[in-house]
Motif scaffolding. Structure first.
Motif, short mmCIF file in Angstrom:
data_model
loop_
_atom_site.label_atom_id
_atom_site.label_comp_id
_atom_site.label_asym_id
_atom_site.label_seq_id
_atom_site.Cartn_x
_atom_site.Cartn_y
_atom_site.Cartn_z
N UNK A 87 12.58 3.78 -0.08
CA UNK A 87 12.17 3.65 -1.42
C UNK A 87 12.62 2.10 -1.61
N UNK A 88 11.82 1.51 -2.43
CA UNK A 88 11.98 0.00 -2.98
C UNK A 88 12.78 0.05 -4.00
N UNK A 139 1.45 2.67 7.15
CA UNK A 139 2.72 2.83 7.98
C UNK A 139 2.56 1.87 8.99
N UNK A 140 3.89 1.23 9.08
CA UNK A 140 4.09 0.52 10.25
C UNK A 140 4.64 0.59 11.52
N UNK A 141 4.23 0.37 12.55
CA UNK A 141 4.94 1.04 13.69
C UNK A 141 6.51 0.34 14.09
N UNK A 187 16.09 9.26 -2.55
CA UNK A 187 16.39 9.31 -1.22
C UNK A 187 15.37 8.71 -0.39
N UNK A 188 15.87 8.28 0.92
CA UNK A 188 15.02 8.00 2.15
C UNK A 188 14.46 9.42 2.63
N UNK A 239 7.40 2.90 -1.95
CA UNK A 239 7.94 3.01 -0.68
C UNK A 239 7.28 1.98 0.50
N UNK A 240 8.35 1.93 1.33
CA UNK A 240 7.88 1.04 2.65
C UNK A 240 7.91 2.05 3.80
N UNK A 241 6.95 2.22 4.27
CA UNK A 241 6.64 3.51 5.33
C UNK A 241 6.47 2.92 6.66
#
Length: 244
Positions: free
Chosen positions: A71-72, A215-217, A45-46, A90-92
């Motif tokens: 999740x990628x 993590x990216x804003x 899950x996300x 994951x991309x955060x």
């Protein structure tokens, strides 16, 4: 007020019950068809963490923050992903926002507003990320037990909390998003920092310097003061427009 006779049942509805009935009356006419998946769903899950702050002695006493890990493709399912798994699979993203006094004016007057702000914080990533959460399965962590209970039940007897809970569920309905809520201790809630510090313009190491968990804003969108208590059906339509 007409006094009850001896033995007569009190059939008057509470404020929370009246609010719930208005929620269903507003949502049912615009509710999209529900689809059931009988096969095992692939992929994790996300992951969503949200938090709020309430410090009435400050000039800007209220704030909310969130962290969302997407999740990628091909990421393995894990009930408790390690730092390595989060870093590699994951991309955060994260968001920070100050809650203005104009919005707070819609709350019931009380000394402590953290419960209402925690519910608001839970809503913010879903209206901020919109289409990125379409048809998502989300594991959502909150460090406030009363907020977890209200969000999981979809009900609160307090009118301001109830409106926010209904706005959350109507938004999730419009996005086709399924959410499971879980309590997390404050010291383990990664979204604590963006709720207290403006990280809206910063690439951030998720409070774990040197761990490479970057993590990216993203912009954190709050409901506008004029529409946060809208009819729930409007929240469904708003979310569906974001998807489209």
């Amino acid at each position: 007020v007409v006094p009850l006779e001896a033995g007569e049942a009190d059939m008057r509805l509470s404020a929370g019950a009246r609010l719930s009935l208005r929620f269903f009356a507003s949502v049912l006419p615009v509710m999209p068809q529900h689809e059931y998946t009988v096969a095992r769903l692939a992929g994790p899950p996300v992951l969503v963490w949200t938090d709020a702050r309430w410090e009435p002695t400050l000039l800007a006493p209220a704030g909310v923050g969130f962290v969302v890990a997407f999740p990628r493709p091909g990421t393995a399912v894990s009930a408790d992903p390690s730092l390595d798994a989060l870093r590699e699979g994951y991309d955060i993203v994260h968001g920070s926002a100050v809650v203005p006094a104009s919005f707070m004016a819609g709350f019931v007057r009380r000394r402590q507003q953290i419960g209402q702000l925690e519910i608001l914080a839970a809503l913010v990533p879903y209206i901020s990320l919109g289409a990125r959460l379409t048809n998502a399965r989300c594991l959502h962590y909150v460090d406030n037990t009363s907020a977890v209970a209200a969000l999981a039940k979809g009900y609160s007897g307090s009118p301001d909390s109830g409106r926010l809970v209904h706005a959350f569920h109507a938004t999730a309905l419009g996005l086709g998003c399924a959410c499971y809520f879980e309590y997390v201790r404050s010291e383990a809630n990664v979204s604590d920092a963006p709720s207290r510090v403006d990280l809206s313009g910063c690439v951030w190491d998720c409070g774990l310097p040197g761990k490479g968990l970057v993590s990216y804003p993203v912009p954190a969108l709050l409901p506008e003061a004029r529409d946060w208590a809208d009819r729930a059906g409007e929240w469904v339509l708003r979310a569906r427009r974001a998807v489209e």
